[in-house]
Design a protein around this motif. Structure first.
Motif, mmCIF file in Angstrom:
data_model
loop_
_atom_site.group_PDB
_atom_site.id
_atom_site.type_symbol
_atom_site.label_atom_id
_atom_site.label_comp_id
_atom_site.label_asym_id
_atom_site.label_seq_id
_atom_site.Cartn_x
_atom_site.Cartn_y
_atom_site.Cartn_z
ATOM 1 N N SER A 1 0.710 -1.403 -0.012
ATOM 2 C CA SER A 1 -0.215 -0.009 -0.169
ATOM 3 C C SER A 1 1.013 1.279 0.139
ATOM 4 C CB SER A 1 -0.830 0.016 1.229
ATOM 5 O OG SER A 1 -0.374 -0.264 2.327
ATOM 6 N N ASN A 2 2.028 1.121 0.357
ATOM 7 C CA ASN A 2 3.059 2.260 0.506
ATOM 8 C C ASN A 2 3.112 3.014 -0.913
ATOM 9 O OD1 ASN A 2 3.241 1.963 2.980
ATOM 10 N ND2 ASN A 2 5.157 0.974 2.767
ATOM 11 N N ASN A 3 3.656 2.199 -1.980
ATOM 12 C CA ASN A 3 3.751 2.792 -3.234
ATOM 13 C C ASN A 3 2.922 2.226 -4.323
ATOM 14 O OD1 ASN A 3 4.860 0.318 -3.334
ATOM 15 N ND2 ASN A 3 7.080 1.028 -3.662
ATOM 16 N N GLY A 4 1.816 1.409 -4.345
ATOM 17 C CA GLY A 4 0.811 0.965 -5.224
ATOM 18 C C GLY A 4 1.576 -0.068 -6.152
ATOM 19 N N THR A 5 2.511 -1.015 -5.713
ATOM 20 C CA THR A 5 3.142 -1.895 -6.280
ATOM 21 C C THR A 5 2.625 -3.269 -6.185
ATOM 22 O OG1 THR A 5 5.272 -1.991 -5.075
ATOM 23 C CG2 THR A 5 5.069 -0.465 -7.122
ATOM 24 N N VAL A 6 2.966 -4.245 -6.821
ATOM 25 C CA VAL A 6 2.725 -5.629 -6.520
ATOM 26 C C VAL A 6 4.006 -6.392 -6.912
ATOM 27 C CG1 VAL A 6 1.246 -6.144 -8.431
ATOM 28 C CG2 VAL A 6 0.947 -7.638 -6.451
ATOM 29 N N LYS A 7 4.317 -7.328 -6.110
ATOM 30 C CA LYS A 7 5.601 -8.322 -6.523
ATOM 31 C C LYS A 7 4.904 -9.636 -7.118
ATOM 32 C CE LYS A 7 9.518 -6.821 -3.879
ATOM 33 N NZ LYS A 7 10.483 -7.316 -2.930
ATOM 34 N N VAL A 8 5.292 -10.010 -8.302
ATOM 35 C CA VAL A 8 4.992 -11.162 -8.658
ATOM 36 C C VAL A 8 5.975 -12.088 -9.133
ATOM 37 C CG1 VAL A 8 3.316 -12.095 -11.003
ATOM 38 C CG2 VAL A 8 3.011 -9.892 -10.103
ATOM 39 N N SER B 1 -2.517 -2.354 -10.894
ATOM 40 C CA SER B 1 -3.523 -1.757 -11.559
ATOM 41 C C SER B 1 -4.617 -2.776 -12.155
ATOM 42 C CB SER B 1 -2.854 -1.178 -13.103
ATOM 43 O OG SER B 1 -2.487 -2.288 -13.829
ATOM 44 N N PRO B 2 -5.492 -2.302 -12.668
ATOM 45 C CA PRO B 2 -6.498 -3.555 -12.855
ATOM 46 C C PRO B 2 -6.148 -4.413 -13.833
ATOM 47 C CG PRO B 2 -7.924 -1.258 -12.665
ATOM 48 C CD PRO B 2 -6.291 -1.014 -12.707
ATOM 49 N N GLN B 3 -5.213 -3.857 -14.796
ATOM 50 C CA GLN B 3 -4.880 -4.778 -16.089
ATOM 51 C C GLN B 3 -4.071 -5.899 -15.497
ATOM 52 O OE1 GLN B 3 -4.602 -1.323 -16.146
ATOM 53 N NE2 GLN B 3 -6.245 -0.824 -17.661
ATOM 54 N N VAL B 4 -2.852 -5.234 -14.572
ATOM 55 C CA VAL B 4 -2.091 -6.264 -13.841
ATOM 56 C C VAL B 4 -2.797 -7.304 -13.182
ATOM 57 C CG1 VAL B 4 -0.035 -6.652 -12.288
ATOM 58 C CG2 VAL B 4 0.025 -4.854 -14.220
ATOM 59 N N ARG B 5 -3.829 -6.829 -12.284
ATOM 60 C CA ARG B 5 -4.455 -7.681 -11.387
ATOM 61 C C ARG B 5 -5.306 -8.925 -12.297
ATOM 62 N NH1 ARG B 5 -3.291 -8.349 -6.211
ATOM 63 N NH2 ARG B 5 -2.490 -6.313 -5.504
ATOM 64 N N GLY B 6 -5.834 -8.397 -13.565
ATOM 65 C CA GLY B 6 -6.481 -9.477 -14.401
ATOM 66 C C GLY B 6 -5.362 -10.398 -15.166
ATOM 67 N N LEU B 7 -4.187 -10.130 -15.437
ATOM 68 C CA LEU B 7 -3.301 -10.714 -15.697
ATOM 69 C C LEU B 7 -3.062 -11.880 -14.672
ATOM 70 C CD1 LEU B 7 -0.748 -8.599 -17.977
ATOM 71 C CD2 LEU B 7 -2.213 -10.451 -18.818
ATOM 72 N N ILE B 8 -2.709 -11.573 -13.588
ATOM 73 C CA ILE B 8 -2.438 -12.250 -12.342
ATOM 74 C C ILE B 8 -3.693 -13.366 -12.115
ATOM 75 C CG2 ILE B 8 -1.891 -12.265 -9.817
ATOM 76 C CD1 ILE B 8 -0.604 -9.680 -10.016
ATOM 77 N N THR B 9 -4.883 -12.739 -12.198
ATOM 78 C CA THR B 9 -5.962 -13.800 -11.941
ATOM 79 C C THR B 9 -6.104 -14.802 -12.949
ATOM 80 O OG1 THR B 9 -7.266 -11.997 -10.855
ATOM 81 C CG2 THR B 9 -8.498 -13.659 -11.982
ATOM 82 N N GLN B 10 -5.750 -14.451 -14.238
ATOM 83 C CA GLN B 10 -5.881 -15.428 -15.408
ATOM 84 C C GLN B 10 -4.672 -16.574 -15.167
ATOM 85 O OE1 GLN B 10 -4.593 -13.695 -19.236
ATOM 86 N NE2 GLN B 10 -5.617 -15.303 -20.347
ATOM 87 N N LEU B 11 -3.586 -15.919 -14.682
ATOM 88 C CA LEU B 11 -2.550 -16.863 -14.551
ATOM 89 C C LEU B 11 -2.202 -17.571 -13.067
ATOM 90 C CD1 LEU B 11 -0.131 -14.479 -16.461
ATOM 91 C CD2 LEU B 11 -1.149 -16.457 -17.439
ATOM 92 N N TYR C 1 -2.527 -20.164 -11.495
ATOM 93 C CA TYR C 1 -1.989 -21.453 -11.304
ATOM 94 C C TYR C 1 -0.437 -21.406 -11.766
ATOM 95 C CZ TYR C 1 -2.380 -21.811 -16.493
ATOM 96 O OH TYR C 1 -2.118 -21.790 -17.810
ATOM 97 N N LEU C 2 0.140 -20.217 -12.223
ATOM 98 C CA LEU C 2 1.619 -19.954 -12.878
ATOM 99 C C LEU C 2 2.334 -18.975 -11.907
ATOM 100 C CD1 LEU C 2 1.162 -19.862 -16.664
ATOM 101 C CD2 LEU C 2 1.993 -21.805 -15.404
ATOM 102 N N VAL C 3 1.538 -18.053 -11.392
ATOM 103 C CA VAL C 3 2.244 -17.071 -10.558
ATOM 104 C C VAL C 3 1.946 -16.691 -9.089
ATOM 105 C CG1 VAL C 3 2.429 -15.522 -12.728
ATOM 106 C CG2 VAL C 3 0.571 -15.127 -11.207
ATOM 107 N N ARG C 4 2.794 -16.310 -8.367
ATOM 108 C CA ARG C 4 2.406 -16.105 -7.015
ATOM 109 C C ARG C 4 2.588 -14.562 -6.687
ATOM 110 N NH1 ARG C 4 5.107 -20.082 -3.816
ATOM 111 N NH2 ARG C 4 3.236 -21.292 -4.369
ATOM 112 N N VAL C 5 1.607 -13.966 -5.890
ATOM 113 C CA VAL C 5 1.804 -12.634 -5.459
ATOM 114 C C VAL C 5 2.587 -12.681 -4.153
ATOM 115 C CG1 VAL C 5 0.667 -10.542 -4.838
ATOM 116 C CG2 VAL C 5 -0.294 -11.864 -6.752
ATOM 117 N N GLU C 6 3.632 -11.860 -4.118
ATOM 118 C CA GLU C 6 4.287 -11.729 -2.724
ATOM 119 C C GLU C 6 4.294 -10.407 -2.110
ATOM 120 O OE1 GLU C 6 8.147 -12.563 -4.220
ATOM 121 O OE2 GLU C 6 7.816 -14.762 -4.406
ATOM 122 N N GLU C 7 4.494 -10.453 -0.723
ATOM 123 C CA GLU C 7 4.218 -9.329 0.050
ATOM 124 C C GLU C 7 5.587 -8.277 -0.162
ATOM 125 O OE1 GLU C 7 1.460 -8.165 1.608
ATOM 126 O OE2 GLU C 7 0.557 -9.891 0.827
#
Length: 63
Positions: free
Chosen positions: A4-11, A45-55, A57-63
């Motif tokens: 939440s600090n800088n609006g990024t997500v690690k994949v 962003s919503p676009q990145v979240r959509g890709l993560i949702t689609q994938l 089974y292949l990716v993991r979101v990290e804190e």
């Protein structure tokens, strides 16, 4: 999930792409992931979240 600090997500790519759909391989490439265990810090962003949702089974979101 997101930093939440800088609006990024690690994949992280946690599963190989062998045997996956061509569209999913292109989506992984769009996230900037090339090899197993690659990590990218992307703008949350919503676009990145959509890709993560689609994938889910292949990716993991990290804190």
């Amino acid at each position: 999930m997101a930093d939440s600090n800088n609006g990024t997500v690690k994949v992280r790519l946690v599963k190989g792409l062998r045997g996956t759909q061509a569209r999913h391989r292109l989506s992984v490439k769009a996230l900037g992931l090339n090899k197993l265990n690659d990590v990218r810090e992307l703008k949350d962003s919503p676009q990145v979240r959509g890709l993560i949702t689609q994938l889910h089974y292949l990716v993991r979101v990290e804190e």
